[in-house]
Design an enzyme around this catalytic site. Structure first.
Site, short mmCIF file in Angstrom:
data_model
loop_
_atom_site.label_atom_id
_atom_site.label_comp_id
_atom_site.label_asym_id
_atom_site.label_seq_id
_atom_site.Cartn_x
_atom_site.Cartn_y
_atom_site.Cartn_z
N ASP A 54 0.76 -1.13 0.10
CA ASP A 54 -0.10 -0.07 0.13
C ASP A 54 0.79 1.13 0.09
O ASP A 54 1.73 1.38 0.62
CB ASP A 54 -0.87 0.17 1.17
CG ASP A 54 -1.88 1.18 1.39
OD1 ASP A 54 -2.63 1.17 0.34
OD2 ASP A 54 -1.92 2.11 2.26
N GLU B 147 1.70 0.19 -4.93
CA GLU B 147 0.86 1.23 -5.05
C GLU B 147 1.61 2.28 -5.13
O GLU B 147 2.05 2.60 -4.08
CB GLU B 147 -0.43 1.16 -4.09
CG GLU B 147 -1.32 2.39 -4.58
CD GLU B 147 -2.26 2.48 -3.42
OE1 GLU B 147 -3.33 3.34 -3.43
OE2 GLU B 147 -1.85 2.33 -2.27
N ASP C 96 -10.19 1.68 -3.83
CA ASP C 96 -9.98 3.31 -3.71
C ASP C 96 -11.15 4.09 -4.68
O ASP C 96 -11.58 5.19 -4.12
CB ASP C 96 -8.52 3.49 -3.93
CG ASP C 96 -7.77 3.60 -2.81
OD1 ASP C 96 -8.23 3.86 -1.80
OD2 ASP C 96 -6.46 3.25 -2.87
#
Length: 581
Positions: free
Chosen positions: A244, A281, A379
């Site tokens: 993340d 990410e 998201d």
């Protein structure tokens, strides 16, 4: 068994285990470490007291039966008998499926999710990507405020349920990817600062103090994070990790933490004899993340490509707010650029950021599968005020176009759960904070954020209301009825084509050729002998293919043969995949 804990600032450390206490001794070979032995079997509860303070859970706890603030429990990983003989499944040729355990089913457990894995086999995906599983306060949440980075959220079923899930997935031929969060820990239940300098004021993040990757004490913090990552891959037989927000991992050391992590994961892959991979990410558009370590890169195996999503989203919806503004000026040109070059922002000016952003990918050295492409993610759906999916904004035909572009593009495609049948359920932001003050702060913050964009406060779902999570659970009766069944059949057909047509998994980004007409709202691209044409307009579009024999592989609406001039007439809000040698 041997107990150990890193607590460099403590003068005394006491182990509390199953009603007994024992003083730990300093480890002469490792500065800041305390060790000791005690009788303890699988399931034994224990914790550590520092300088006669409260008993705290183990930073490396493998299980938190009573939540992040409770005692830790011993987990004997050797007790689990693995059923699946699994040789692993790498990233090239993969189709990923992002899944949130708490809303994939109404039961919200790993066992209930495992019972639905046959659906994914029939769909044709190759890997399930689980959103974070680390413990967090309460029962339901997204998982990005987790703590205890070596443990599994107990309401999901705990460690044994995760092993059962992975075993079942592997039996069905599905790889498993786990989303892990190294850039911050949750605001509640985080006891790490009491043990040592896990965080530093040297850098700040949107969540507060940064994880300590380069200040004094950072050697042990890095080892803690690397050890956690390897534990998921080794002890739970996970195949890959999604990391993340790596842009929030601030590290000024010569060897970046991600380079250290990728080297450790590659070494473990050699040790266990199966492929393992890391997906980042990142919003930096920096090719260094996915450049090999031997070429001065960080050695990660892939990264999410938000630029493809943003270009596709603006072309489909016309939305132009926030970060969409850069793409909405010329959405078809933006989409064409991402399909051929990976990044849209590759050193170009970003009006959203007020500066130039990104740098170009070297298409001769970066394989297409190293970028993950998608039309929806947790998201991009959940961070909308009402958690509305594309299915709430677009016609089934335009959803089919989004699927065609995502599943035939030169990237590793990823779906967000329910997307494959145009789920009518939203996916909203929900929490279950047990701290009343924190719960109210999150509620007010969420409403204030969207009020600034013109939303009425009463229209923003209350994250703490159990109904918000309930609304976000998939409705498994939908795939049996229209229009969901038709969309599901389309996704299955496209994924089958991706597996059957070698050109659709070719690694060469530079080989993709794109044409478009922004006024007529069509775009077509070629990958080897495969051609894909999407018409986002309402009227039939005449798309030039050139002369030559054509074989239609899949079409959302019937498409006639090209006319003598090589024009393919594609109905409005429709798409077609064909071969033309």
């Amino acid at each position: 068994m041997q107990f150990e804990v890193w607590a460099p600032q403590a003068d005394r450390v006491t182990l509390h285990c199953e009603g007994t206490t024992r003083a730990l001794a300093r480890d002469p070979a490792r500065e800041g470490w305390w060790t000791g032995e005690a009788e303890a079997a699988d399931g034994a509860r224990y914790g550590f007291a520092l300088d006669d303070g409260p008993v705290l859970p183990d930073p490396r706890s493998r299980r938190q039966p009573d939540g992040p603030d409770g005692l830790s429990a011993v987990v004997d990983h050797g007790r689990h008998e693995w059923r699946a003989r699994w040789a692993g499944r790498g990233l090239p040729g993969a189709v990923l499926y992002e899944l949130h355990v708490g809303t994939y089913t109404r039961e919200g457990t790993l066992d209930a999710a495992a019972a639905r894995l046959e659906h994914l086999v029939e769909l044709g995906v190759t890997h399930v990507e689980l959103m974070p599983l680390c413990p967090f306060p309460g029962q339901h949440g997204w998982g990005y405020d987790g703590v205890s980075l070596w443990a599994v959220h107990e309401p999901y079923g705990g460690p044994e349920a995760l092993k059962r899930f992975v075993d079942r997935a592997h039996e069905l031929g599905l790889g498993v990817v786990l989303d892990v969060v190294h850039n911050h820990l949750g605001p509640s239940g985080n006891h790490l600062p009491r043990f040592g300098p896990y965080f530093t004021e040297t850098h700040t993040t949107p969540w507060g103090s940064a994880v300590n990757l380069d200040a004094p004490g950072s050697d042990e913090v890095r080892a803690f994070l690397v050890g956690s990552a390897l534990a998921w891959l080794r002890d739970y037989h996970i195949d890959g990790l999604r990391l993340d927000a790596v842009h929030a991992l601030y590290d000024t050391r010569a060897c970046h933490f991600l380079e250290e992590l990728s080297a450790a994961v590659d070494a473990l892959a050699g040790e266990v004899g199966r492929p393992l991979f890391l997906i980042a990410e990142s919003d930096l558009n920096n090719p260094r993340f996915i450049t090999r370590r031997a070429e001065q890169g960080l050695g990660l195996h892939a990264q999410w490509n938000d630029d493809f999503h943003h270009a596709l989203h603006t072309a489909l919806t016309g939305e132009a707010q926030g970060y969409y503004a850069d793409f909405a000026r010329e959405p078809f040109a933006a989409l064409a650029k991402t399909l051929t070059g990976g990044f849209f922002h590759d050193g170009t000016y970003s009006s959203f950021r007020g500066r130039h952003h990104g740098r170009p990918l070297d298409r001769t050295r970066v394989a297409g599968h190293r970028l993950v492409g998608y039309s929806q993610t947790h998201d991009q759906v959940g961070n909308r005020a009402q958690g509305d999916r594309l299915a709430a904004l677009l016609s089934p035909g335009l959803l089919a176009c989004a699927a065609a572009l995502t599943l035939t593009a030169p990237f590793t495609p990823m779906l967000f759960m329910g997307e494959e049948w145009a789920a009518g359920t939203p996916w909203q932001f929900f929490t279950d904070h047990t701290d009343p003050e924190l719960a109210e702060a999150v509620r007010r913050g969420r409403r204030r954020e969207f009020a600034a964009h013109g939303w009425a406060e009463e229209d923003v779902p209350d994250p703490q209301d159990p109904a918000t999570r309930e609304r976000s659970c998939l409705d498994w009766s939908e795939p049996e009825r229209e229009p969901h069944a038709r969309v599901l059949a389309w996704y299955r057909r496209l994924i089958a084509l991706r597996h059957a047509q070698p050109d659709l998994t070719g690694p060469d980004l530079a080989a993709t050729r794109v044409a478009y007409d922004k006024e007529a709202r069509w775009l077509a691209f070629r990958r080897g002998d495969v051609r894909v044409a999407v018409n986002l307009g309402k009227q039939t579009a005449a798309i030039p293919l050139g002369t030559g024999r054509v074989e239609v592989l899949a079409a959302w609406e019937p498409v006639p043969e090209p006319d003598p001039d090589g024009l393919l007439h594609v109905p409005g809000e429709s798409c077609v995949v064909l071969t033309q040698p």
